[in-house]
Design a protein around this motif. Structure first.
Motif, PDB file in Angstrom:
ATOM      1  N   ALA A 115     -10.627  -6.115  63.775  1.00 38.74           N
ATOM      2  CA  ALA A 115     -11.942  -5.955  65.203  1.00 38.74           C
ATOM      3  C   ALA A 115     -11.257  -6.587  66.575  1.00 38.74           C
ATOM      4  CB  ALA A 115     -12.573  -7.466  64.394  1.00 38.74           C
ATOM      5  N   HIS A 116     -10.251  -7.214  67.106  1.00 40.32           N
ATOM      6  CA  HIS A 116      -9.247  -6.963  67.998  1.00 40.32           C
ATOM      7  C   HIS A 116      -9.257  -5.999  68.610  1.00 40.32           C
ATOM      8  CE1 HIS A 116      -9.011 -11.149  69.450  1.00 40.32           C
ATOM      9  NE2 HIS A 116      -9.726 -11.393  67.924  1.00 40.32           N
ATOM     10  N   ALA A 117      -9.017  -4.762  67.609  1.00 39.07           N
ATOM     11  CA  ALA A 117      -8.439  -3.391  68.789  1.00 39.07           C
ATOM     12  C   ALA A 117      -9.800  -2.704  68.674  1.00 39.07           C
ATOM     13  CB  ALA A 117      -7.242  -3.055  67.238  1.00 39.07           C
ATOM     14  N   GLN A 118     -10.988  -2.871  67.759  1.00 38.10           N
ATOM     15  CA  GLN A 118     -12.227  -1.783  68.374  1.00 38.10           C
ATOM     16  C   GLN A 118     -12.786  -2.694  69.525  1.00 38.10           C
ATOM     17  OE1 GLN A 118     -11.910   0.490  66.501  1.00 38.10           O
ATOM     18  NE2 GLN A 118     -13.978   0.288  66.366  1.00 38.10           N
ATOM     19  N   ALA A 119     -12.551  -3.924  69.690  1.00 37.26           N
ATOM     20  CA  ALA A 119     -13.144  -5.072  71.342  1.00 37.26           C
ATOM     21  C   ALA A 119     -12.218  -4.514  72.294  1.00 37.26           C
ATOM     22  CB  ALA A 119     -13.277  -5.957  70.916  1.00 37.26           C
ATOM     23  N   PHE A 120     -10.829  -4.382  72.065  1.00 41.70           N
ATOM     24  CA  PHE A 120      -9.869  -4.445  73.465  1.00 41.70           C
ATOM     25  C   PHE A 120      -8.991  -3.440  73.237  1.00 41.70           C
ATOM     26  CE2 PHE A 120     -11.207  -9.670  72.111  1.00 41.70           C
ATOM     27  CZ  PHE A 120     -12.403  -8.982  73.104  1.00 41.70           C
ATOM     28  N   GLY A 121      -8.813  -3.102  72.153  1.00 38.13           N
ATOM     29  CA  GLY A 121      -7.500  -1.558  72.351  1.00 38.13           C
ATOM     30  C   GLY A 121      -6.561  -1.345  71.320  1.00 38.13           C
ATOM     31  N   PRO A 122      -6.337  -0.669  71.296  1.00 34.67           N
ATOM     32  CA  PRO A 122      -4.910  -1.209  70.152  1.00 34.67           C
ATOM     33  C   PRO A 122      -4.251  -1.853  70.242  1.00 34.67           C
ATOM     34  CG  PRO A 122      -5.372   1.365  71.080  1.00 34.67           C
ATOM     35  CD  PRO A 122      -5.961   0.270  71.432  1.00 34.67           C
ATOM     36  N   ALA A 123      -3.536  -2.172  71.496  1.00 34.23           N
ATOM     37  CA  ALA A 123      -2.573  -2.802  71.445  1.00 34.23           C
ATOM     38  C   ALA A 123      -2.599  -4.024  71.564  1.00 34.23           C
ATOM     39  CB  ALA A 123      -1.669  -2.767  73.151  1.00 34.23           C
TER      40      ALA A 123
END
Length: 196
Positions: A115-123
């Motif tokens: 979810a964090h990757a989708q929201a804020f990027g893969p890093a």
């Protein structure tokens, strides 16, 4: 009679929302279809309406912070999105943050990383996911390697991504998943390395 127990309603909403996607989850040959690639016209709109109605009841009863209510709220974010690009990933990330505080587990954390990757990027996703390799038992969980491979691929590290996909393929007992992971590894191998 409608139950007033918000966790019972949350479980019911979760079941309805998850079941709404059953027809779109696999190809006729049994190959899994990722959520973002599913044909959303095949989702059962009646089950979605029922799940969303139960979520409305939970909100009216003030029980939105329970385990099942949070999981159902996450599923609802997907159900409300008519196209993958419409998904409210920042809300999903926040809901997973709340779920991780309420019922911490490595699998919740893995989903939180996605979810964090989708929201804020893969890093941002990798920052959540990488520590899971230190959790006993997680190194043998094929989805951890699959998710890591996906995030590394999206970051441009195709060599490391390929290795993670091959590791995931070697660990899964599901032939269709194994084929999918090998395909992802081959795609990574065919992708030119990112230029500095």
């Amino acid at each position: 009679m409608t139950p007033r127990d918000t966790e019972t309603l949350g479980l019911l909403a979760l079941i309805e929302l998850q079941a709404s996607r059953l027809r779109a989850r696999v190809t006729p040959s049994g190959t899994p279809i990722l959520l973002m690639d599913q044909d959303r016209t095949r989702w059962d709109r009646l089950l979605i309406r029922r799940g969303l109605t139960n979520l409305d009841r939970i909100e009216r009863l003030g029980g939105t912070g329970g385990n099942y209510a949070l999981q159902a709220a996450i599923a609802a974010c997907h159900a409300r999105a008519l196209r993958p690009g419409d998904t409210d990933w920042e809300r999903i990330a926040a809901l997973y943050d709340a779920l991780a505080r309420l019922t911490p587990s490595p699998v919740v954390e893995l989903n939180r990383g996605v979810a964090h990757a989708q929201a804020f990027g893969p890093a941002a996703g990798l920052a959540v996911v990488r520590p899971l390799f230190e959790v006993p038992g997680m190194t043998d969980y094929h989805l951890l390697s699959a998710v890591t491979g996906d995030l590394l691929c999206r970051s441009g590290d195709h060599v490391a991504a390929r290795d993670h996909f091959l590791r995931a393929a070697s660990m899964t007992q599901n032939a269709a998943e194994r084929l999918t992971m090998r395909g992802r590894a081959a795609d990574c191998a065919a992708t030119p390395p990112a230029t500095p």
